[in-house]
Every structure is written in structure tokens, then in C-alpha cells.
Design a protein around this motif. Structure first.
Motif, PDB file in Angstrom:
ATOM      1  N   UNK A 182       0.827  -1.210   0.000  1.00 53.56           N
ATOM      2  CA  UNK A 182       0.000   0.000   0.000  1.00 53.56           C
ATOM      3  C   UNK A 182       0.860   1.259   0.000  1.00 53.56           C
ATOM      4  N   UNK A 183       1.836   1.317   0.894  1.00 52.48           N
ATOM      5  CA  UNK A 183       2.686   2.509   0.989  1.00 52.48           C
ATOM      6  C   UNK A 183       3.582   2.640  -0.235  1.00 52.48           C
ATOM      7  N   UNK A 184       4.096   1.524  -0.766  1.00 56.06           N
ATOM      8  CA  UNK A 184       4.951   1.577  -1.958  1.00 56.06           C
ATOM      9  C   UNK A 184       4.184   2.123  -3.151  1.00 56.06           C
ATOM     10  N   UNK A 185       2.964   1.639  -3.358  1.00 48.52           N
ATOM     11  CA  UNK A 185       2.147   2.119  -4.480  1.00 48.52           C
ATOM     12  C   UNK A 185       1.811   3.599  -4.312  1.00 48.52           C
ATOM     13  N   UNK A 186       1.507   4.018  -3.085  1.00 47.91           N
ATOM     14  CA  UNK A 186       1.202   5.425  -2.838  1.00 47.91           C
ATOM     15  C   UNK A 186       2.413   6.300  -3.123  1.00 47.91           C
ATOM     16  N   UNK A 187       3.598   5.857  -2.712  1.00 47.71           N
ATOM     17  CA  UNK A 187       4.819   6.642  -2.922  1.00 47.71           C
ATOM     18  C   UNK A 187       5.156   6.755  -4.398  1.00 47.71           C
ATOM     19  N   UNK A 188       5.109   5.639  -5.119  1.00 45.90           N
ATOM     20  CA  UNK A 188       5.412   5.663  -6.549  1.00 45.90           C
ATOM     21  C   UNK A 188       4.400   6.513  -7.306  1.00 45.90           C
TER      22      UNK A 188
END
Length: 509
Positions: free
Chosen positions: A275-281
């Protein structure tokens, strides 16, 4: 050998209880401590940038690939715990499967890795502590206090001492402390992800990037070297779930709860990371300028850079979350080395003093304090001699993690060899899953060892043309071998299999 070293509640395994407080942790408490030990807020801010620099937008794919061996190994750990619930985990299980020599080195790998990371967690907590002070008092110069070496070391030692004190007081105190800090960091990470996706939807993101199915394709990574580097980093970010197993003598239903907690912890963490990786990218893209996740200037702590643009005036909450994450993990990480040292002392693989239990708190008293002293000493020496040596040792952690996880996974395969093909469940959980997971991690161990011989690996430091990361990683493992032979000379009974005998699980139709 006394008769109490022959039996425990699970039966005749050559194992025995050590005096820890039984039944003090349930499934939810174990999962909370497991998540805390992994420290998602701290781990993500440190690992997102370097992983993006290796694999770009394929970060989600690499996170999933790194998750697979962790899950497979966790399944093997669960089976071993069901059969032999013992606080020594890797040490005890590898000793029972492969004999005392390999078991001792498996225990050493766990102890060395956790002692080293304790010093790093304390250092990160100190950095964010002074950063938080600068934000609270609107005085950026306060953050620079962390660069003053004597003050930095003194504050780090205070953090280590405080974490040691909480751990010394036992699992009840540890559990209460962790509920608050873990809940807070997960709340802030959720806030960050929602805010980032909102910026993308509103057109106010730095480099709005649409999520693509290609992001989840590991075969789209440019080269195998990049793939291996990314997987090595992703394995590190999942490390710590096995703390749930080291508490097995203190959990309710010790044959089942720790293994279930390990599996649930790994699943919870992969959801948080994705979730956090997708939000950051999606918000920042993978560019190497500005707020881009691929910018080398952002890789030290990507949330410190993105929190302001994403969360606005609430950015201070991210600093608090990373501080609480590293502080919580610092405290919960004490659980693993203390209980492994306790077991090694209990079974005479180390001096008997390590097997002492606090009469009041029912915790590993001597082993907990010894872990704190070792972590503090390691930090003082490496930080004083060379900051590169400290961070290169952290980079070498991947070698030790793959080393002892791999040994333990294969211990599961060998221990259950008599019943591995007696049913679908046994074949998958006791043979195939730990075999594949263990082989992957041992391949990564040798791959990392070879790559780290290159001086350009890590900080770029070298000795005689050999990379410092390799020297430190191999040196720590070699130190364990030396200590093992010293213990053999002092107490040969353990190494002759007279205390913790090698055996296998018979098939019970």
C-alpha cells in the motif's frame, strides 16, 4: 544432566522449560510484537529509495518476490514450533536436526544480526529524536545535535538502556508498550498513503504516475544483478517476524500460537508495504530529481522528504511515527537475542549465567543485559572508528539473515524427513515450502557474499581491494566459529550431543 532437561509439556524431546512466564502473550499480542520488530515505518523510509534505485517502478514486484521466501520459511518455522516449542528457535531446531555444531552457528547468526541491528535502531531513533525536537521548536539547528559525536553516543546509550529496562520487565510490559507505538505508526502510514493517493487524484502530486500491471512483473527488471540487489533489500525489510517464535514458551497455546502469529505477521506486513509503496510511486514517481523516489538525495529517509508535500502541516506525525517505529523495534528486537542466549546458556552451549531468569519478572535477566551491553559496545566502537563501518555492517546484515533463516528452513526439511511424503499437507508444509524458501535464501547468501567482495558495494570502503561489507559479514560469521570452538573446549558435553541430542520426527500414522 538433570532430569528436568529431558522433558517439557510437549513431550520427550530432550527440551525443557526455562522459567519464562507462560501464557503471557496471545495471538494479537504476538502479531503486534512481530510487526513492531519489523518496524514498517522505519524500514520503509530507509529501504524504499535504495530499492527504487535498483528496480525503478518494479518495486511492488520485488516486494512480492521478497515476500515469497519469507512466507515459505515462516511455514517451516511453524511446523518446527508445533513439534518443538522452544525459545531457542533456530539454535534449538538446527541442533536437533543437524547436530550441535550447525545449531550453534544458526543461533550465532540470529544473535549477531539482532545485536547489530539493535545499535542501528538506536542510532535511527536518536536521529529522529533530534529532528522531532527541531520541528517542535521550529529550530532546524536542533536536528544537527545528532551529528555531535559525544552527544550522539550518549543519547544512543540512553535509548538502548531504556529499551533494555522495558525488556527486562518481561512480556507484559513489552506488550503494553508495543500496542501504543505500533498502532500509532500504522495510523500515520495509512494517513500518508491516503493523502498521497488524494494528491494523485486531485492533480497536485509531484509526478503523478498511474499504477500499471507491469509494476508487478519481476521479469521486467533490467538485469539479474538489479533483481538480486532488489530481492536482497526486500528480504531485509521483512526480517523480524521470527520474534513471534522466540516467545513460544511465553504464549498461550505455545504449539500453535507462535506459528500462526508468524504467518499473520508476514501477511500484515506485505499489505502495509504494498500500500505505501504504491502510494509513494504514484505520488513521486521514480525520477532522480526533486521529490522523485529515485533521487539519491532522498534515499537516506524518503519519508523525511515526502512527508511535508504529502501531509502538509501534519508532517511532524511522520517524524514521530519513525521515531516510535525505531524505538518500538529497538525494544521488541531485544526479545530474540535474549531468548536465544537464554536457551544456549540453558543447554550449556554458552556459560550457564546466560540461562538465568529474573525471579520477579520471569524474563531472561542476564541475557537481556548482555544483549544491551553488546549492542552498546558495538555502536560505540564502530561509530567512533568509522561511520562507514557501522553502515556497512548494517548492509552485511542481509548475509546473516539469509544464513540463519536458510539453515533453519532446511532443518525443517531434514527433521521431518521421515514423514515428508506421507500426505499432501506434510509434503507442502514440512518439505516443499521450507526447502524452496531455504534454498532461495542460501542462494541469496552466497550471491550477496560474492557481490559484496566488490569494493563498490555499500559505502565503497575496502581493505586490500576487498569490499568492507564482505569483510564485516564474513568476519562476524568467522567470529562465531571461533567462539564456538572456545565453548567446545570449555564445555564439550553440548557439542558431543549429550545435552541436546540430534534426532528426527518419526512418522505417526
Amino acid at each position: 544432566m538433570s532430569t528436568d532437561t529431558v522433558r517439557n509439556a510437549a513431550g520427550d524431546h530432550g527440551l525443557s522449560e526455562k522459567g519464562l512466564k507462560a501464557g503471557s502473550v496471545g495471538l494479537i499480542g504476538a502479531v503486534v510484537i512481530g510487526v513492531s520488530c519489523i518496524a514498517p515505518a522505519y524500514t520503509l523510509t530507509a529501504a524504499l529509495g535504495p530499492t527504487v534505485s535498483e528496480v525503478g517502478v518494479h518495486l511492488p514486484a520485488i516486494f512480492l518476490v521478497g515476500f515469497i521466501p519469507m512466507l515459505l520459511v515462516a511455514l517451516g518455522y511453524r511446523e518446527l514450533n508445533n513439534a518443538m516449542p522452544d525459545a531457542g528457535t533456530s539454535f534449538t531446531w538446527a541442533s536437533r536436526a543437524f547436530g550441535p555444531w550447525i545449531g550453534w552457528m544458526g543461533g550465532w547468526g540470529l544473535i549477531a544480526a539482532t545485536i547489530i541491528v539493535l545499535s542501528n535502531l538506536a542510532a535511527v531513533a536518536v536521529d529522529f529524536f533530534y529532528l522531532m525536537l527541531g520541528q517542535i521548536f521550529n529550530n532546524p539547528s536542533l536536528a544537527d545535535l545528532a551529528t555531535i559525536l559525544p552527544l550522539n553516543i550518549a543519547t544512543t546509550l540512553v535509548f538502548i538502556a531504556a529499551a533494555c529496562w522495558i525488556s527486562y520487565r518481561g512480556m507484559e510490559t513489552t506488550k503494553t508498550f508495543q500496542y501504543v507505538l505500533v498502532a500509532f505508526q500504522l495510523l500515520v502510514l495509512g494517513w500518508f498513503a491516503i493523502a498521497a493517493f488524494s494528491h494523485v487524484a486531485n492533480g497536485t502530486a509531484f509526478d503523478a504516475t498511474a499504477i500499471s500491471p507491469d509494476w508487478f512483473n519481476p521479469f521486467a527488471v533490467g538485469s539479474f544483478s538489479q533483481f538480486a540487489a532488489g530481492v536482497s533489500l526486500s528480504i531485509f525489510i521483512y526480517w523480524g517476524w521470527d520474534v513471534t517464535l522466540t516467545m513460544n514458551e511465553e504464549t498461550k497455546n505455545p504449539e500453535k500460537t507462535p506459528g500462526r502469529a508468524a504467518t499473520v505477521t508476514v501477511l500484515v506486513i506485505v499489505v502495509i508495504y504494498m500500500t505505501v509503496a504504491l502510494a509513494t510511486l504514484s505520488f513521486a514517481g521514480v525520477g532522480d530529481t526533486g521529490l522523485g523516489a529515485g533521487n539519491p538525495e532522498n534515499q537516506g529517509s524518503i519519508f523525511a522528504v515526502l512527508a511535508g508535500p504529502v501531509m502538509g502541516p501534519f508532517a511532524i506525525l511522520m517524524s514521530l511515527a519513525i521515531l516510535s517505529s525505531s524505538a518500538a523495534s529497538l525494544q521488541s528486537t531485544f526479545v530474540s537475542p535474549a531468548r536465544t542466549l537464554l536457551s544456549m546458556g540453558h543447554y550449556s552451549a554458552l556459560p550457564k549465567s546466560f540461562g538465568k531468569i529474573s525471579p520477579r519478572h520471569k524474563s531472561p535477566s542476564y541475557a537481556t543485559v548482555a544483549s544491551a551491553i553488546a549492542a552498546a559496545g558495538f555502536y560505540v566502537v564502530t561509530r567512533t572508528v568509522s561511520e562507514n563501518a557501522l553502515w556497512d555492517t548494517i548492509t552485511a546484515l542481509g548475509m546473516m539473515i539469509c544464513f540463519y533463516y536458510g539453515i533453519t528452513a532446511l532443518a525443517c526439511v531434514w527433521y521431518f524427513r521421515a514423514e515428508a511424503f506421507r500426505g499432501v499437507r506434510s509434503f507442502f508444509f514440512k518439505f516443499l515450502a521450507p526447502l524452496v524458501g531455504g534454498v532461495i535464501l542460501l542462494v541469496m547468501f552466497f550471491k550477496t557474499a560474492i557481490d559484496s567482495m566488490d569494493p563498490s558495494y555499500g559505502s565503497g570502503s575496502e581493505i586490500g581491494g576487498v569490499g568492507l561489507v564482505f569483510i564485516l559479514g564474513a568476519g562476524v560469521i568467522l567470529l562465531g566459529a571461533v567462539l564456538m570452538f572456545i565453548m567446545y573446549k570449555k564445555n564439550p558435553e553440548f557439542f558431543r550431543g549429550q545435552i541436546l541430542a540430534r534426532t528426527s520426527q518419526p512418522y505417526n500414522p
